[in-house]
Write an enzyme that holds these catalytic residues in place. Sequence first.
Site, mmCIF file in Angstrom:
data_model
loop_
_atom_site.group_PDB
_atom_site.id
_atom_site.type_symbol
_atom_site.label_atom_id
_atom_site.label_comp_id
_atom_site.label_asym_id
_atom_site.label_seq_id
_atom_site.Cartn_x
_atom_site.Cartn_y
_atom_site.Cartn_z
ATOM 1 C CE LYS A 34 -2.473 1.620 3.639
ATOM 2 N NZ LYS A 34 -2.472 3.086 3.717
ATOM 3 C CG ASP A 61 -5.081 4.402 1.485
ATOM 4 O OD1 ASP A 61 -6.216 4.796 1.169
ATOM 5 O OD2 ASP A 61 -4.712 4.270 2.674
ATOM 6 C CE LYS A 63 -7.846 6.712 4.024
ATOM 7 N NZ LYS A 63 -6.429 6.315 3.958
ATOM 8 C CG HIS A 65 -13.948 13.777 -0.433
ATOM 9 N ND1 HIS A 65 -14.243 13.774 0.898
ATOM 10 C CD2 HIS A 65 -15.047 14.276 -1.050
ATOM 11 C CE1 HIS A 65 -15.462 14.259 1.094
ATOM 12 N NE2 HIS A 65 -15.961 14.584 -0.085
ATOM 13 C CG ASP A 66 -11.742 17.620 -5.933
ATOM 14 O OD1 ASP A 66 -12.617 18.451 -6.250
ATOM 15 O OD2 ASP A 66 -10.552 17.934 -5.767
ATOM 16 C CB THR A 125 -10.445 4.164 12.536
ATOM 17 O OG1 THR A 125 -9.248 4.440 11.849
ATOM 18 C CG2 THR A 125 -11.105 2.945 11.944
ATOM 19 N NE ARG A 216 1.764 2.204 13.190
ATOM 20 C CZ ARG A 216 0.911 2.998 13.820
ATOM 21 N NH1 ARG A 216 1.351 3.865 14.709
ATOM 22 N NH2 ARG A 216 -0.378 2.932 13.552
HETATM 23 O O1 C5P Z 1 0.947 0.715 11.054
HETATM 24 P P1 C5P Z 1 -0.478 0.272 10.923
HETATM 25 O O2 C5P Z 1 -0.645 -1.234 10.808
HETATM 26 O O3 C5P Z 1 -1.370 0.880 11.962
HETATM 27 O O4 C5P Z 1 -0.899 0.850 9.505
HETATM 28 C C1 C5P Z 1 -2.217 0.842 9.070
HETATM 29 C C2 C5P Z 1 -2.312 1.500 7.733
HETATM 30 O O5 C5P Z 1 -3.682 1.572 7.382
HETATM 31 C C3 C5P Z 1 -1.776 2.919 7.678
HETATM 32 O O6 C5P Z 1 -1.270 3.121 6.361
HETATM 33 C C4 C5P Z 1 -3.003 3.770 7.924
HETATM 34 O O7 C5P Z 1 -2.924 5.018 7.277
HETATM 35 C C5 C5P Z 1 -4.089 2.925 7.263
HETATM 36 N N1 C5P Z 1 -5.426 3.123 7.796
HETATM 37 C C6 C5P Z 1 -5.742 2.974 9.141
HETATM 38 N N2 C5P Z 1 -7.020 3.171 9.561
HETATM 39 C C7 C5P Z 1 -7.963 3.496 8.689
HETATM 40 C C8 C5P Z 1 -7.675 3.635 7.333
HETATM 41 C C9 C5P Z 1 -6.376 3.445 6.921
HETATM 42 O O8 C5P Z 1 -4.890 2.644 9.948
HETATM 43 N N3 C5P Z 1 -9.196 3.633 9.101
#
Ligand code: C5P
Length: 236
Positions: A34, A61, A63, A65-66, A125, A216
Amino acid sequence: MPMRNPIIVALDVPTAEAALKLVEQLTPVSGGFKIGSELFTCAGPDIVRRIRDTGAAVFLDLKFHDIPNTVAKAVAAAVRLDVQMLTIHTSGGLEMMRAAEASAQQTAKAAGRAAPLMLGVTVLTSFNGSTLAEIGCEPNVVTQVERLARLAVKAGLRGLVCSPLEISELRKILPANVQLVTPGIRTGAEKADDQKRTLTPREAIADGANWLVIGRPIYAAENPRAAAEKILESLK
Ligand code: C5P
């Protein structure tokens, strides 16, 4: 979909070099990568081409929006980069989502390839009832998520991004062919961070997720390859 396994590694790193290093290490154990706003803003469309050149699948990713016309043109540009998944905000409305899906289908057809999976983002979220009320929306997060999810399906979208804790509710109200992609995955082995509502990879798949976006727990691990292998093993 050419993706081999449900793990999509979030390349939340600031340079092309760091991203390509992760791609090299992780391609054999991940279903795709991603690219989000940070990496895309730092490294530009070239990083998409370089990752696609390795044969790996890319989830762009950004996102979008426009207004519908602008989103349609941005989607066409993403399809020309040959990404396999991309995101748009469902709060952009029915017309915007329809324009995005139509643009993806037409551009892919012209390029002689399958259209990417267009994923709708419902409620971020980071939002709760009061942040929704603050911007004049329905303050019940679940109600708002379901409302936007139904709208996305009506617009012809075939996938949604959702929080792990929304998977089972959405599975009850959506057609079975809608693909669910979920971030917020934690194995329990990593340090606590800003993700508050999490599931393990196995739980998310059991609830009905098709794809897991994991950042992460993989890229910040001492050995990213071993961390990804362990997650994959936990799904068997
Ligand atoms: O490091 P981690 O596993 O938390 O990464 C989650 C990925 O998913 C990040 O790129 C974050 O921007 C994305 N993301 C998220 N929650 C969302 C939508 C996207 O954590 N609701």
